[in-house]
Design an enzyme around this catalytic site. Structure first.
Site, mmCIF file in Angstrom:
data_model
loop_
_atom_site.group_PDB
_atom_site.id
_atom_site.type_symbol
_atom_site.label_atom_id
_atom_site.label_comp_id
_atom_site.label_asym_id
_atom_site.label_seq_id
_atom_site.Cartn_x
_atom_site.Cartn_y
_atom_site.Cartn_z
ATOM 1 N N CYS A 1 -5.225 -3.157 2.275
ATOM 2 C CA CYS A 1 -4.987 -3.263 3.717
ATOM 3 C C CYS A 1 -6.249 -3.458 4.547
ATOM 4 O O CYS A 1 -6.830 -4.528 4.554
ATOM 5 C CB CYS A 1 -4.131 -2.096 4.193
ATOM 6 N N LYS B 1 -9.424 2.617 -2.066
ATOM 7 C CA LYS B 1 -9.675 1.926 -0.792
ATOM 8 C C LYS B 1 -10.994 2.377 -0.156
ATOM 9 O O LYS B 1 -11.197 3.588 0.080
ATOM 10 C CB LYS B 1 -8.499 2.194 0.152
ATOM 11 N N GLU C 1 0.859 -1.198 0.000
ATOM 12 C CA GLU C 1 0.000 0.000 0.000
ATOM 13 C C GLU C 1 0.897 1.251 0.000
ATOM 14 O O GLU C 1 1.965 1.258 0.623
ATOM 15 C CB GLU C 1 -0.835 -0.045 1.303
HETATM 16 C C1 ACM Z 1 -4.053 -0.150 7.015
HETATM 17 O O1 ACM Z 1 -5.158 -0.153 6.463
HETATM 18 N N1 ACM Z 1 -3.020 0.455 6.469
HETATM 19 C C2 ACM Z 1 -3.859 -0.859 8.290
#
Ligand code: ACM
Length: 262
Positions: A141, A108, A38
């Site tokens: 993530c 995201k 990420e």
């Molecule tokens: C995350 O979403 N970077 C823990």
């Protein structure tokens, strides 16, 4: 199909250096599909939204141009996290780039902790693409903590999940990636970063331990908690198509959504 991870420690603010690391990984690997962490290009722990904005870039932009060129040379498709600048908005995105260029972008949906200060949550839904006739999905993530995310992709026929991450909570993503792979009968490529980033008095240490998991929840390859590693494993994506648990039980068809709360 050969699938794998490129685990490294992006350097916050050092965009040129991080981009070069991604290009080098693409040129070095013999994988068909490589997943990077990420926010690989910018780094993760921003001191301010102004800093996040400064380190973000549009898609297409300099990183997608460089990775398209490298992908064309190597033949490998890459999924990498990137801070995406879209007009006035910032998204914590993952971009998919293959030998023909940009395949797509996922923004995201579930933002973690202080990410909420800087990014807009994605509202385009979950994203999947086709590679060599195999359906591949992308999560970033913290999306891993929501079983609905992986299940939504499974219901769309996704066989492999690419999961760029910057995990800080011990064992969370390493555990859920095995469980989600198991409960959906999918392959899962978790690529986590390692190292520490500090803002003032606060530090984040990332947990590394990237892994490729099979549809039975078994770890096929795994990295150390710290250290750069590029690693890939040959898999047969067809293994993800059999959703039968017993002769009379099918993971997806046995669902009773009329009883599930939303
Ligand atoms: C995350 O979403 N970077 C823990």
């Amino acid at each position: 199909m050969k699938i794998g991870f490129f685990q490294f420690a992006p350097s916050i603010g050092n965009v040129d250096h991080n981009r070069t690391r991604l290009v080098e990984a693409l040129l070095q690997t013999d994988a068909d599909l490589l997943v990077a962490p990420e926010l690989s290009v910018s780094g993760y722990y921003f001191s301010s939204t102004a800093q996040a904005r400064e380190l973000a870039e549009p898609i297409p932009g300099p990183t997608t141009d460089a990775l398209s060129e490298a992908s064309a040379k190597s033949g490998c498709t890459i999924v990498t996290g990137i801070a995406e600048l879209a007009g006035e908005q910032l998204f914590n995105s993952a971009v998919v780039i293959g030998p023909e260029g940009i395949i797509g972008t996922y923004r995201k949906i579930h933002l973690f902790n202080e990410e909420k200060l800087h990014f807009t949550p994605g509202s385009d839904g979950f994203f999947s693409f086709d590679l060599q006739g195999v359906k591949i999905g992308v999560l970033v993530c913290f999306d891993h903590m929501f079983p609905e995310a992986a299940r939504s992709l499974a219901l769309q026929g996704v066989q492999i999940i690419c999961h760029p991450s910057n995990l800080v909570l011990p064992e969370y993503g390493q555990l859920t990636s095995r469980v989600r792979a198991f409960e959906n009968r999918m392959f899962w490529v978790l690529t986590n970063r390692w190292g520490t980033e500090t803002v003032g008095e606060k530090s984040l240490t990332f947990t590394g331990t990237s892994q490729v998991v099979n549809p039975r929840g078994r770890i096929l390859i795994r990295a150390e908690t710290a250290g750069d590693e590029i690693s890939a494993v040959e898999v047969d994506p067809k293994e993800s198509l059999d959703k039968h648990i017993t002769e009379y039980n099918h993971l997806l068809n046995d669902r009773r959504p009329e009883f599930y709360f939303t």
